[in-house]
Design an enzyme around this catalytic site. Structure first.
Site, short mmCIF file in Angstrom:
data_model
loop_
_atom_site.label_atom_id
_atom_site.label_comp_id
_atom_site.label_asym_id
_atom_site.label_seq_id
_atom_site.Cartn_x
_atom_site.Cartn_y
_atom_site.Cartn_z
N TYR A 139 0.84 -1.20 0.00
CA TYR A 139 0.00 0.00 0.00
C TYR A 139 0.88 1.25 0.00
CZ TYR A 139 -3.28 3.59 1.48
OH TYR A 139 -4.03 4.75 1.54
N LYS B 83 1.05 4.35 -2.83
CA LYS B 83 0.85 5.77 -2.54
C LYS B 83 2.09 6.59 -2.88
CE LYS B 83 -2.62 6.69 -1.72
NZ LYS B 83 -3.77 6.71 -2.68
N THR C 142 -11.96 6.34 7.30
CA THR C 142 -12.79 5.95 6.16
C THR C 142 -12.92 4.44 6.16
OG1 THR C 142 -10.99 5.60 4.58
CG2 THR C 142 -11.78 7.87 4.86
#
Length: 315
Positions: free
Chosen positions: A182, A186, A219
């Protein structure tokens, strides 16, 4: 030179967006939904680019219940991990809209078990970077003078490694670790946003490439696909106790998308301690993210893996 964002910049500061057309990927929840809401409240038209159309229509119904005119919102399906889906989405959008004003590359996948995309790429690199690279290239000529591409990265881009000379490392065939991959995706977002800015500038294009990150924002991303200890931390400790709400976390990307003074090549993030929360301000990317040679190499690899060529040369 652009002005530093004011300490109390909020969504209420967004100018009137009547007549402007925005594309927001991952718009059914979290940062994407908060971004869509804020843009539409200022009169902007928004194409919700979503993987699940049913969730997209539920999101529109929820926004309509808040008083937002449904005719400002359009739901279109895209699976960013599948390059065939990206091409189909872009083709449909180009047929519907001769002009787009802002593309917000927001959608993301975080920390799943090793999975390959339809084209055989590691899922996080495919969805978070390659899909957005391809989408931007396929829509770039629709952006007019003053158009913007906003690429949403993350604080953790500073922990990422790209290892562009090791295909097995990029696919996760060797040494797959969900959160490390991840972080890598990014970092790729940040490298792409900076390299796009350099190439647009070299071409004399008026289109702006602006980057943003939301700090630490609660989120569904942190709990939807994440497994193991990371899921426990985000679900039980991090999100409830430390994170800010999506409406606050979306401010940096909203500033990047709408503020007249936001300049190409800027990286916008929260101004609080450790960039975890706060009002939008200019922040500094990692040295790797801003490195032109890394940008050139990632760009070439991304064109090769997606088959999408921009026609923009390196500066």
């Amino acid at each position: 030179m652009s002005r530093t964002p004011t300490r109390h910049w909020t969504a209420d500061t967004i100018p009137d967006l009547t007549g402007r057309i925005h594309v927001v990927t991952g718009a059914t929840g979290g940062l994407g939904l908060a971004t869509t809401r804020a843009l539409a409240l200022r009169g902007g038209r928004v194409v919700l680019a979503v993987r699940d159309e049913e969730k997209g229509h539920r999101a529109v119904a929820g926004l309509a219940a808040e008083g937002i005119a449904p005719d400002l919102l359009t739901v279109r399906r895209i699976d960013l991990a599948d390059l065939d889906s990206v091409r189909a989405f872009a083709e449909g959008l180009r047929a519907e809209h001769p002009r787009l004003d802002v593309l917000v590359n927001n959608a993301g996948v975080m920390g799943p078990p090793r999975t390959l995309s339809a084209q055989g790429h590691e899922l996080q690199f495919a969805a978070n970077h390659l899909g957005h690279f391809a989408l931007t290239g396929l829509l770039l000529d629709r952006l007019p003078d003053g158009g913007r591409v906003v690429t949403v990265s993350s604080l953790v881009h500073r922990q990422g490694e790209l290892r562009l000379d090791d295909p097995a490392a990029l696919t996760g065939e060797r040494g797959y670790a969900p959160m490390a991959f991840y972080n890598r995706s990014k970092l790729a977002n940040a490298v792409f946003g900076h390299e796009l800015h350099r190439r647009l500038t070299a071409a004399g294009s008026p289109v702006r490439s602006v980057l943003a990150h939301p700090g630490y924002t609660a989120t569904g991303l942190q709990t939807r696909d994440v497994t193991g200890l990371a899921r426990f931390f985000y679900g039980r400790i991090g999100n409830p106790l430390l994170a800010q709400r999506p409406e606050r976390g979306a401010l940096p990307q909203l500033y990047a998308a709408t503020a007249p003074e936001a300049a190409g090549g800027e990286f916008i993030g929260p101004d609080g301690l450790g960039e975890l929360r706060g009002s939008p301000t200019r922040v500094k990317p990692s040295a790797t993210a801003a490195d032109p040679e890394t940008g050139r190499r990632l760009w070439g690899l991304s064109e090769e893996l997606t088959g999408v060529r921009y026609g923009l040369t390196a500066s």
